[in-house]
Design a protein around this motif. Sequence first.
Motif, PDB file in Angstrom:
ATOM      1  N   ASP A  80      73.388  14.877  66.270  1.00  0.00           N
ATOM      2  CA  ASP A  80      73.259  13.634  66.392  1.00  0.00           C
ATOM      3  C   ASP A  80      74.539  12.876  66.304  1.00  0.00           C
ATOM      4  N   ILE A  81      75.571  13.364  65.783  1.00  0.00           N
ATOM      5  CA  ILE A  81      76.755  12.901  65.618  1.00  0.00           C
ATOM      6  C   ILE A  81      77.292  12.811  67.171  1.00  0.00           C
ATOM      7  N   GLU A  87      78.852   6.224  72.765  1.00  0.00           N
ATOM      8  CA  GLU A  87      78.814   4.790  71.820  1.00  0.00           C
ATOM      9  C   GLU A  87      78.135   4.450  71.027  1.00  0.00           C
ATOM     10  N   ALA A  88      77.448   5.061  69.994  1.00  0.00           N
ATOM     11  CA  ALA A  88      75.958   4.686  69.476  1.00  0.00           C
ATOM     12  C   ALA A  88      76.368   4.526  68.150  1.00  0.00           C
ATOM     13  N   VAL A  89      75.633   3.148  67.293  1.00  0.00           N
ATOM     14  CA  VAL A  89      76.249   3.019  66.146  1.00  0.00           C
ATOM     15  C   VAL A  89      74.683   3.632  65.184  1.00  0.00           C
ATOM     16  N   ALA A 119      77.645  17.764  55.696  1.00  0.00           N
ATOM     17  CA  ALA A 119      78.763  17.711  55.327  1.00  0.00           C
ATOM     18  C   ALA A 119      79.934  17.489  56.193  1.00  0.00           C
ATOM     19  N   THR A 120      79.057  18.814  58.055  1.00  0.00           N
ATOM     20  CA  THR A 120      80.046  19.288  58.877  1.00  0.00           C
ATOM     21  C   THR A 120      79.679  17.213  60.168  1.00  0.00           C
ATOM     22  N   ALA A 121      78.869  16.658  59.441  1.00  0.00           N
ATOM     23  CA  ALA A 121      78.440  15.535  60.009  1.00  0.00           C
ATOM     24  C   ALA A 121      79.382  14.433  59.184  1.00  0.00           C
ATOM     25  N   CYS A 150      82.606  12.879  61.796  1.00  0.00           N
ATOM     26  CA  CYS A 150      82.678  11.536  61.668  1.00  0.00           C
ATOM     27  C   CYS A 150      84.007  10.216  61.293  1.00  0.00           C
ATOM     28  N   GLN A 151      84.185  11.747  60.248  1.00  0.00           N
ATOM     29  CA  GLN A 151      86.019  10.992  59.772  1.00  0.00           C
ATOM     30  C   GLN A 151      87.154  11.731  60.834  1.00  0.00           C
ATOM     31  N   GLU A 152      87.090  12.717  61.816  1.00  0.00           N
ATOM     32  CA  GLU A 152      88.077  12.719  63.017  1.00  0.00           C
ATOM     33  C   GLU A 152      87.786  12.151  63.891  1.00  0.00           C
TER      34      GLU A 152
END
Length: 832
Positions: free
Chosen positions: A675-676, A683-685, A695-697, A701-703
Amino acid sequence: MTDVTVKEFADVVGIPIDRLLLQLSSAGIKTEKADDKITDKEKTALLTYLRGLHGAKSQAEAGPSRITLKRKAVSEIRQPVVSPRTSAGGRATQNRSRTINVEVRKKRTYVKREEVLAEEEERLKSLKEERQRELEKTAPPPPPPIVEKEPEVAPKSETKELVVEAPAAKQPEPVMPVAAPAATDKKERKDKKRSNKPSGRAGKRGEKELHIASNKTARKRKPIRKARRSGAISTGDTQHGFAMPTAPITREVTIPATITVSDLAQGMAVKAAEVIKYLMSMGTMATINQVLDQETAAVVVEDMGHTPKMLNETKHEESVLAVEDNGVEKKPRAPVVTIMGHVDHGKTSLLDYIRCSKVAAGEAGGITQHIGAYRVKTDKGMVAFLDTPGHAAFTAMRARGAQATDIVILVVAADDGVMPQTIEAIQHSKAADVPMIVAINKMDKADADPDRVKQELGAHEVIPEDWGGDVMFVNVSAKTGDGVDALLDAILLQAELMELTAAVDQRASGVVIESALDRGRGPVATILVQSGTLKKCDILLCGNEHGSVRVMYDEEGREVNFAGPSTPVAVLGLSGTPNAGDDAISVAEERVARDIAESRQIKSRDLKLAKQHAARLDDVFNSMGKEEVGILNLLFKADVQGSVEALKDSLNKLSTDEVQVKIIASGVGGINESDINLALASEAVVIGFNVRADATARRLCQEASMELKYYSVIYEVIDDVKAALSGMLSPEIREEIIGLAQVRDVFKSPKFGAIAGCMVIEGNVKRSSPIRVLRDNVVIYEGELESLRRFKDDANEVKNGMECGIGVKNYSDVKVGDQIEVFERISVQRTL
């Protein structure tokens, strides 16, 4: 759509302006120069003219029918030359090379298709005439006349004999028989034997068969065909049996739910280009692999002269899934009751008191956001309850609750009265033709007014029994429990009047109330069994999903092995999360369930493709002159299928002509890595509704510095998305007049030209603000100030009632009596 100039239209279409002006003039549209405006109606007229002009050019206009291209390529080849002088060892003492120029010439002629077709038609016509002449030459002579003649020697017989008398050929008196050569007799016997020999199965059956010879055989038979054309060999039965049809052939075309353009053309025995051409004439831009729905394909088939035959693909499924009720004993069943009403009117609190539990306390924001299914045991029997959400976004869920129920309880707050969702619940119950019981809640409050509620409901054709109507009204309080027993008695009385029964000893059938994706247990579907008995290990088909029932849980989370009519259970073991409202049917064989589920998935995907907006020719003109639309891409995951539907419908309704919501993906379950990645690519919210990311997602997101939005109440999602769309709207530019100056005299300046001596009569005049020159209250010029002076000094601002000198930039035609209007442009942010 706004009008555009000829120049702008030529730039968009991509043709020279002179050519476009010539086409407009030929189409009867009066335009003379590039700045003339053309309307949508004139564009449509030009398009119609160009369509009719296609293919109608004369030969002189069409240009040459043959084009010959010549190419010439020159290259060099170096060839070694050995000297005749050799050394003592016999080797050449000197090697030389010479250069050879090689010139390659190529010639290719291109012929127009129309000319080739005309030549081919002329050649076929000449061959047909030649063939007719050959048949006339080789036709046998007419039969000789039949003459009745008596035999010469018949003294004792009275019978007569028919003798065929052929015309005698003139021959000399002494006729001597001439023997034919032996080789000729041998050849004739060989040909006779070959002609009498049967060839394959066709000879054995006495039928004729058309044989197509290969190229090699055809080359060997050239002398034979040449001899036949010359008349030396009789054609006999060698002519093929194909004949061109003289009238158009009408075919019956079978059309499924979806069909591609290529398959549709194959069914009508026409080229796909003809179908595409017809669709373009209808205004639809289609390709050969375009998927058409059944209605559009039927229109195309009828208009092209064929007969459409609609294929009902669900008939086979219905026959396989049909449950036989003949000879099965039906027993009384518990009523299925749906509680409906406006948000915060106490629906879940009332059910909470009946069940003696605390369901409402666990709901986010104090509102129910998915359907809950429960069974309640009373002194007079069992009752199955369905609790539907009351928020405006859950319209579809309330409709499903009304269609899967026997009785509807309409909860109305005594201190609030009839509200929008109350009216909607009335409409759903009437559309489903379900009896209604009104529960006037919150009677413990001091401002409770049940009579006002009755009057407001009477305006919507809900008449109480004490007023002469057919709807039972019960005053209750979910807080104190007053009137709850009377409400249960009313429910059981209505159920007894309806005489609800269902078969028990047969395959189970029901409806999917809700579905969710549990991380540890997989897809979980809440199913309300309506007839039959659902057992553990049964093969279940739910819409596009299937599977074996591994485990079943009741409303309290206890594992059960079977579920009878009017029983809600949570089922594990399906291949995916079915849509809420799908039919749930027990199937005898797993293979049948799998085949039907796969067929439904393919059909659903094709229907989705067919319903997508196809490019139309009119949209090309409609899109011209329009500004770019702002698009907000969203990807959201929810806990249950009903919440996904409610979010999708609510967010799509926020779209306008200037900003749109585009849902990239949606589903049930937690947010994962795929999904991420999809959100990053588009470029979706990313929005999580009552779900979280793994945890992987979260690490991904942090990266990527992406923010995840978590919500638990649906109207918070709608408000935030609405605010984001409002920020994408282009601001509104407003003009505010800040000053007005009257021209009293005009002076000439060698540096600035004409200087207007003015008196400020309104507001203030600022040097940095734009101006307009008015003459007789008509704007004759718009620009900016070049100079603003007070006496001999430069001024930035001149207030009301003061004199000043104004120099208008790039404009010197200021006259006495004109007015100079000073204004400001203000940007105002817009909201939805």
